[in-house]
Write a protein that holds these residues in place. Structure first.
Motif, PDB file in Angstrom:
ATOM      1  N   LEU A 126      35.334  45.659  35.387  1.00 13.63           N
ATOM      2  CA  LEU A 126      36.161  44.616  34.790  1.00 13.63           C
ATOM      3  C   LEU A 126      37.574  45.114  34.500  1.00 13.63           C
ATOM      4  O   LEU A 126      38.549  44.376  34.670  1.00 13.63           O
ATOM      5  N   ARG A 127      37.686  46.358  34.066  1.00 12.67           N
ATOM      6  CA  ARG A 127      39.014  46.909  33.785  1.00 12.67           C
ATOM      7  C   ARG A 127      39.878  46.921  35.042  1.00 12.67           C
ATOM      8  O   ARG A 127      41.056  46.603  35.005  1.00 12.67           O
ATOM      9  N   THR A 128      39.278  47.291  36.168  1.00 14.43           N
ATOM     10  CA  THR A 128      40.048  47.326  37.410  1.00 14.43           C
ATOM     11  C   THR A 128      40.400  45.910  37.879  1.00 14.43           C
ATOM     12  O   THR A 128      41.472  45.687  38.439  1.00 14.43           O
ATOM     13  N   ILE A 129      39.484  44.959  37.650  1.00 18.22           N
ATOM     14  CA  ILE A 129      39.755  43.569  38.038  1.00 18.22           C
ATOM     15  C   ILE A 129      40.892  43.003  37.200  1.00 18.22           C
ATOM     16  O   ILE A 129      41.782  42.313  37.711  1.00 18.22           O
ATOM     17  N   MET A 130      40.874  43.295  35.897  1.00 21.90           N
ATOM     18  CA  MET A 130      41.931  42.801  35.012  1.00 21.90           C
ATOM     19  C   MET A 130      43.292  43.376  35.414  1.00 21.90           C
ATOM     20  O   MET A 130      44.305  42.670  35.409  1.00 21.90           O
ATOM     21  N   ALA A 131      43.311  44.635  35.771  1.00 14.73           N
ATOM     22  CA  ALA A 131      44.563  45.262  36.207  1.00 14.73           C
ATOM     23  C   ALA A 131      45.035  44.645  37.516  1.00 14.73           C
ATOM     24  O   ALA A 131      46.235  44.396  37.713  1.00 14.73           O
ATOM     25  N   ARG A 132      44.100  44.383  38.410  1.00  8.68           N
ATOM     26  CA  ARG A 132      44.450  43.779  39.706  1.00  8.68           C
ATOM     27  C   ARG A 132      44.982  42.360  39.507  1.00  8.68           C
ATOM     28  O   ARG A 132      45.932  41.937  40.183  1.00  8.68           O
ATOM     29  N   ALA A 133      44.394  41.614  38.583  1.00  6.66           N
ATOM     30  CA  ALA A 133      44.799  40.230  38.340  1.00  6.66           C
ATOM     31  C   ALA A 133      46.250  40.132  37.878  1.00  6.66           C
ATOM     32  O   ALA A 133      46.908  39.111  38.104  1.00  6.66           O
ATOM     33  N   GLU A 134      46.744  41.190  37.241  1.00  7.75           N
ATOM     34  CA  GLU A 134      48.125  41.180  36.752  1.00  7.75           C
ATOM     35  C   GLU A 134      49.151  41.209  37.886  1.00  7.75           C
ATOM     36  O   GLU A 134      50.288  40.774  37.696  1.00  7.75           O
ATOM     37  N   VAL A 135      48.739  41.704  39.053  1.00  9.66           N
ATOM     38  CA  VAL A 135      49.698  41.854  40.163  1.00  9.66           C
ATOM     39  C   VAL A 135      49.275  41.099  41.418  1.00  9.66           C
ATOM     40  O   VAL A 135      50.025  41.061  42.392  1.00  9.66           O
ATOM     41  N   ASP A 136      48.088  40.505  41.398  1.00 12.76           N
ATOM     42  CA  ASP A 136      47.549  39.843  42.589  1.00 12.76           C
ATOM     43  C   ASP A 136      47.207  38.390  42.261  1.00 12.76           C
ATOM     44  O   ASP A 136      46.188  38.121  41.629  1.00 12.76           O
ATOM     45  N   PRO A 137      48.020  37.427  42.687  1.00 12.50           N
ATOM     46  CA  PRO A 137      47.768  36.017  42.384  1.00 12.50           C
ATOM     47  C   PRO A 137      46.421  35.517  42.884  1.00 12.50           C
ATOM     48  O   PRO A 137      45.824  34.618  42.282  1.00 12.50           O
ATOM     49  N   ALA A 138      45.916  36.100  43.968  1.00 10.51           N
ATOM     50  CA  ALA A 138      44.630  35.666  44.510  1.00 10.51           C
ATOM     51  C   ALA A 138      43.483  35.960  43.553  1.00 10.51           C
ATOM     52  O   ALA A 138      42.459  35.265  43.558  1.00 10.51           O
ATOM     53  N   VAL A 139      43.648  36.990  42.736  1.00  7.91           N
ATOM     54  CA  VAL A 139      42.600  37.394  41.787  1.00  7.91           C
ATOM     55  C   VAL A 139      42.822  36.755  40.416  1.00  7.91           C
ATOM     56  O   VAL A 139      41.880  36.505  39.675  1.00  7.91           O
ATOM     57  N   SER A 140      44.059  36.464  40.092  1.00 12.18           N
ATOM     58  CA  SER A 140      44.412  35.987  38.761  1.00 12.18           C
ATOM     59  C   SER A 140      43.663  34.717  38.356  1.00 12.18           C
ATOM     60  O   SER A 140      43.036  34.671  37.291  1.00 12.18           O
ATOM     61  N   GLU A 141      43.695  33.688  39.191  1.00 17.42           N
ATOM     62  CA  GLU A 141      43.073  32.422  38.813  1.00 17.42           C
ATOM     63  C   GLU A 141      41.549  32.508  38.730  1.00 17.42           C
ATOM     64  O   GLU A 141      40.961  32.026  37.752  1.00 17.42           O
ATOM     65  N   PRO A 142      40.859  33.111  39.708  1.00 17.35           N
ATOM     66  CA  PRO A 142      39.414  33.281  39.552  1.00 17.35           C
ATOM     67  C   PRO A 142      39.055  34.079  38.302  1.00 17.35           C
ATOM     68  O   PRO A 142      38.067  33.770  37.619  1.00 17.35           O
ATOM     69  N   GLY A 143      39.860  35.093  37.983  1.00 13.69           N
ATOM     70  CA  GLY A 143      39.607  35.881  36.779  1.00 13.69           C
ATOM     71  C   GLY A 143      39.747  35.053  35.522  1.00 13.69           C
ATOM     72  O   GLY A 143      38.903  35.122  34.617  1.00 13.69           O
ATOM     73  N   LYS A 144      40.807  34.246  35.451  1.00 16.20           N
ATOM     74  CA  LYS A 144      41.028  33.404  34.274  1.00 16.20           C
ATOM     75  C   LYS A 144      39.923  32.363  34.128  1.00 16.20           C
ATOM     76  O   LYS A 144      39.425  32.112  33.027  1.00 16.20           O
ATOM     77  N   GLU A 145      39.540  31.742  35.228  1.00 16.05           N
ATOM     78  CA  GLU A 145      38.506  30.715  35.168  1.00 16.05           C
ATOM     79  C   GLU A 145      37.151  31.312  34.787  1.00 16.05           C
ATOM     80  O   GLU A 145      36.384  30.702  34.050  1.00 16.05           O
ATOM     81  N   THR A 146      36.868  32.506  35.288  1.00 21.18           N
ATOM     82  CA  THR A 146      35.619  33.167  34.922  1.00 21.18           C
ATOM     83  C   THR A 146      35.611  33.504  33.437  1.00 21.18           C
ATOM     84  O   THR A 146      34.594  33.325  32.751  1.00 21.18           O
TER      85      THR A 146
END
Length: 222
Positions: A126-146
């Motif tokens: 999860l820590r790596t996903i959160m860091a990735r979401a900060e710089v990768d728009p493709a990950v940001s929205e799925p992360g926020k919705e989850t």
């Protein structure tokens, strides 16, 4: 289909260039994902190469490119799988806790204990996903919705004991309790901007006290 599931499944579908079939191709595909997941956890991000994935997963570089056109797409597939797993396991966890409890007094300490164990298990990735979401728009929205879907499950579980919540707005109190519980657990396991030092003894004490405070707050009339 929930919004969270929609965004996460879209991320997974967009990541793949070619879907695996049964048999050896499926086994090879799963090794790619597992190897990538392990390397993400070990490096705390994406500072590894596809050659590293190839060697760790015992798959050829050609096999990787057959499924994913880039390293980013491979990372997206792993992230999508983890987000889907988190929601599925969280639902199962809540079902078990609610089946074992019949009051707020029983629910809160068991919920906090199981939820903290659950987040501890998934914290490294999860820590790596959160860091990735900060710089990768493709990950940001799925992360926020989850994250939103996860919070909704916690709040809904607390509201199963709505009759015990002394408030004209039980939803607001349930939200406040969840935010306090999550923030405390997230701090313990470094799910934030700054990882904190873990103290198992102190955490064992704090999580019991949080349950008592949450119960008193929910049962206190406005």
């Amino acid at each position: 289909m929930s919004t969270a599931t929609h965004h996460t499944e879209a991320l997974a579908l967009q990541a793949l260039s070619r879907k695996p079939r049964q048999g050896r191709s499926l086994a090879s595909f799963e090794r790619m994902l597992e190897a990538t997941k392990a390397l993400m956890i070990e490096t705390g991000g994406d500072s590894f190469t596809l050659q590293d994935v190839s060697e760790r997963g015992q798959v050829s570089i050609g096999s990787i490119y057959l499924r994913f056109e880039s390293k980013d797409r491979l990372l997206h597939a792993v992230i999508a799988e983890e987000l889907q797993t988190i929601l599925a396991k969280e639902r199962a966890m809540f079902d078990e806790v609610l089946a074992e409890t019949s009051s707020l007094g029983e629910f809160l300490p068991l919920y906090i204990a199981r939820y903290s164990t659950f987040l501890e298990e998934h914290a490294p990735l999860l820590r790596t996903i959160m860091a990735r979401a900060e710089v990768d728009p493709a990950v940001s929205e799925p992360g926020k919705e989850t994250a939103r879907r996860s919070s909704e499950m916690s709040i809904a579980a607390i509201l199963r004991f709505r009759d015990e919540i002394k408030s004209a707005d039980p939803e607001a109190k349930a939200l406040a309790v969840f935010q306090i519980i999550f923030a405390t657990i997230a701090r313990q396991f470094g799910l934030g901007s700054t990882p904190e030092s873990s103290d198992p003894y102190l955490w064992g004490f704090i999580k019991d006290e949080i349950a008592k405070m949450a119960l008193a707050y929910l049962r206190h009339a406005d």
